[in-house]
Design an enzyme around this catalytic site. Structure first.
Site, PDB file in Angstrom:
ATOM      1  N   SER A   1       0.839  -1.216   0.000  1.00 42.18           N
ATOM      2  CA  SER A   1       0.000   0.000   0.000  1.00 42.18           C
ATOM      3  C   SER A   1       0.868   1.259   0.000  1.00 42.18           C
ATOM      4  O   SER A   1       0.509   2.263  -0.622  1.00 42.18           O
ATOM      5  CB  SER A   1      -0.977  -0.001   1.182  1.00 42.18           C
ATOM      6  OG  SER A   1      -0.308   0.252   2.382  1.00 42.18           O
TER       7      SER A   1
ATOM      8  N   HIS B   1       7.815   3.175   9.477  1.00 41.18           N
ATOM      9  CA  HIS B   1       7.625   2.239  10.587  1.00 41.18           C
ATOM     10  C   HIS B   1       6.315   2.574  11.296  1.00 41.18           C
ATOM     11  O   HIS B   1       6.026   3.745  11.545  1.00 41.18           O
ATOM     12  CB  HIS B   1       8.814   2.348  11.551  1.00 41.18           C
ATOM     13  CG  HIS B   1       8.751   1.342  12.655  1.00 41.18           C
ATOM     14  ND1 HIS B   1       9.076   0.020  12.473  1.00 41.18           N
ATOM     15  CD2 HIS B   1       8.360   1.459  13.952  1.00 41.18           C
ATOM     16  CE1 HIS B   1       8.891  -0.636  13.614  1.00 41.18           C
ATOM     17  NE2 HIS B   1       8.463   0.218  14.533  1.00 41.18           N
TER      18      HIS B   1
ATOM     19  N   GLU C   1      -0.005   6.327   7.194  1.00 37.54           N
ATOM     20  CA  GLU C   1       1.291   6.019   6.568  1.00 37.54           C
ATOM     21  C   GLU C   1       1.270   6.386   5.096  1.00 37.54           C
ATOM     22  O   GLU C   1       2.198   6.997   4.565  1.00 37.54           O
ATOM     23  CB  GLU C   1       1.597   4.516   6.675  1.00 37.54           C
ATOM     24  CG  GLU C   1       1.998   4.028   8.036  1.00 37.54           C
ATOM     25  CD  GLU C   1       2.390   2.548   8.001  1.00 37.54           C
ATOM     26  OE1 GLU C   1       3.009   2.100   7.030  1.00 37.54           O
ATOM     27  OE2 GLU C   1       2.068   1.841   8.972  1.00 37.54           O
TER      28      GLU C   1
ATOM     29  N   ASP D   1      15.706   0.685  13.023  1.00 38.56           N
ATOM     30  CA  ASP D   1      14.663   1.687  13.316  1.00 38.56           C
ATOM     31  C   ASP D   1      15.164   2.844  14.186  1.00 38.56           C
ATOM     32  O   ASP D   1      14.407   3.368  15.029  1.00 38.56           O
ATOM     33  CB  ASP D   1      13.443   1.016  14.001  1.00 38.56           C
ATOM     34  CG  ASP D   1      12.772  -0.004  13.087  1.00 38.56           C
ATOM     35  OD1 ASP D   1      12.844   0.169  11.854  1.00 38.56           O
ATOM     36  OD2 ASP D   1      12.195  -0.971  13.597  1.00 38.56           O
TER      37      ASP D   1
ATOM     38  N   LEU E   1      18.894  -4.780   6.059  1.00 39.06           N
ATOM     39  CA  LEU E   1      20.020  -4.528   5.146  1.00 39.06           C
ATOM     40  C   LEU E   1      21.337  -4.545   5.932  1.00 39.06           C
ATOM     41  O   LEU E   1      21.386  -4.115   7.084  1.00 39.06           O
ATOM     42  CB  LEU E   1      19.834  -3.169   4.462  1.00 39.06           C
ATOM     43  CG  LEU E   1      18.612  -3.064   3.542  1.00 39.06           C
ATOM     44  CD1 LEU E   1      18.345  -1.608   3.153  1.00 39.06           C
ATOM     45  CD2 LEU E   1      18.773  -3.924   2.294  1.00 39.06           C
TER      46      LEU E   1
HETATM   47  C1  GAR Z   1       3.494  -0.931   7.005  1.00 41.43           C
HETATM   48  O1  GAR Z   1       2.619  -0.841   8.089  1.00 41.43           O
HETATM   49  C2  GAR Z   1       4.891  -0.509   7.418  1.00 41.43           C
HETATM   50  O2  GAR Z   1       4.908   0.511   8.347  1.00 41.43           O
HETATM   51  C3  GAR Z   1       5.405  -1.795   8.003  1.00 41.43           C
HETATM   52  O3  GAR Z   1       4.942  -2.807   7.157  1.00 41.43           O
HETATM   53  C4  GAR Z   1       3.700  -2.392   6.598  1.00 41.43           C
HETATM   54  C5  GAR Z   1       3.787  -2.539   5.106  1.00 41.43           C
HETATM   55  O4  GAR Z   1       2.540  -2.272   4.519  1.00 41.43           O
HETATM   56  N1  GAR Z   1       6.840  -1.784   8.099  1.00 41.43           N
HETATM   57  C6  GAR Z   1       7.499  -2.286   9.122  1.00 41.43           C
HETATM   58  O5  GAR Z   1       6.963  -2.823  10.070  1.00 41.43           O
HETATM   59  C7  GAR Z   1       8.998  -2.147   9.032  1.00 41.43           C
HETATM   60  N2  GAR Z   1       9.595  -2.304  10.299  1.00 41.43           N
HETATM   61  P1  GAR Z   1       2.399  -2.090   2.949  1.00 41.43           P
HETATM   62  O6  GAR Z   1       3.066  -3.322   2.302  1.00 41.43           O
HETATM   63  O7  GAR Z   1       0.930  -2.070   2.701  1.00 41.43           O
HETATM   64  O8  GAR Z   1       3.090  -0.821   2.553  1.00 41.43           O
END
Ligand code: GAR
Length: 190
Positions: A17, A110, A175, A146, A94
């Protein structure tokens, strides 16, 4: 307005997303980025389907051997002259040497108000600790998980009836709005 757009890569592992919202931003009239490359460590995820549908150059990286995986990624980054990497739900860590190569050119989103709740299961921790607020953060990626410099954050209220799923849904909505804003904010410095 910058004349030449900045080539950007988005790294995903799932739903995509945030990839979609970055793509949408890249297509707006005054966007300063060109979304040239999508990297995924998983072949059959929604993020990859979306990228292919939009005809973005998409590479699936086999992570059985991490150092080889990163070598391949770097090859694709160089080939596409990538100057900004956006991690968007990329669930691989990474290596230090990779991050060093792209210092201040890798950003991540995050789902918490960092420095609170680094790593996994942020929403569960917010609920367990009875926090009144959570949110999301876009930050620079450094060798420490993070922990890089924060670019921008958005607070989200946590309700009494929230489950990790309901909270995560409301945070994800924010986000998706926040990521393009973060990109615009840092572009002057790249
Ligand atoms: C999001 O909520 C992002 O913040 C999280 O994974 C999800 C990805 O959603 N990332 C982490 O937790 C990284 N530590 P998306 O695939 O729909 O963008």
């Amino acid at each position: 307005m910058v004349k030449q757009k900045i080539n950007c890569a988005v790294f995903v592992s799932g739903r995509g997303s945030n990839l979609k919202s970055i793509y949408k931003y890249s297509k707006t009239k005054y966007s300063k980025i060109l979304l040239k490359l999508v990297i995924s460590n998983k072949p059959d995820v929604l993020g990859v389907t979306f990228a292919r549908r939009k005809k973005i150059n998409t590479k699936i990286i086999n992570y059985k051997n991490k150092s080889l995986a990163e070598k391949n990624i770097i090859r694709y980054l160089k080939k596409n002259n990538i100057r900004l990497i956006c991690l968007a739900g990329f669930m691989k860590v990474l290596s230090k040497s990779f991050i060093k190569k792209y210092k201040y050119r890798i950003i991540n989103i995050h789902p918490s108000l960092l420095p609170k709740y680094k790593g996994l299961n942020a929403h569960e921790k917010v609920i367990k600790n009875n926090d009144k607020f959570s949110g999301c953060t876009v930050h620079f990626v450094t060798e420490k998980l993070d922990s890089g410099k924060i670019i921008i954050q958005k607070k989200v209220k946590r309700f009494k009836f929230d489950t990790p799923q309901s909270l995560s849904k409301r945070i994800l909505f924010e986000e998706n709005k926040l990521y393009p804003i973060a990109i615009k904010k840092i572009l002057t410095k790249i």
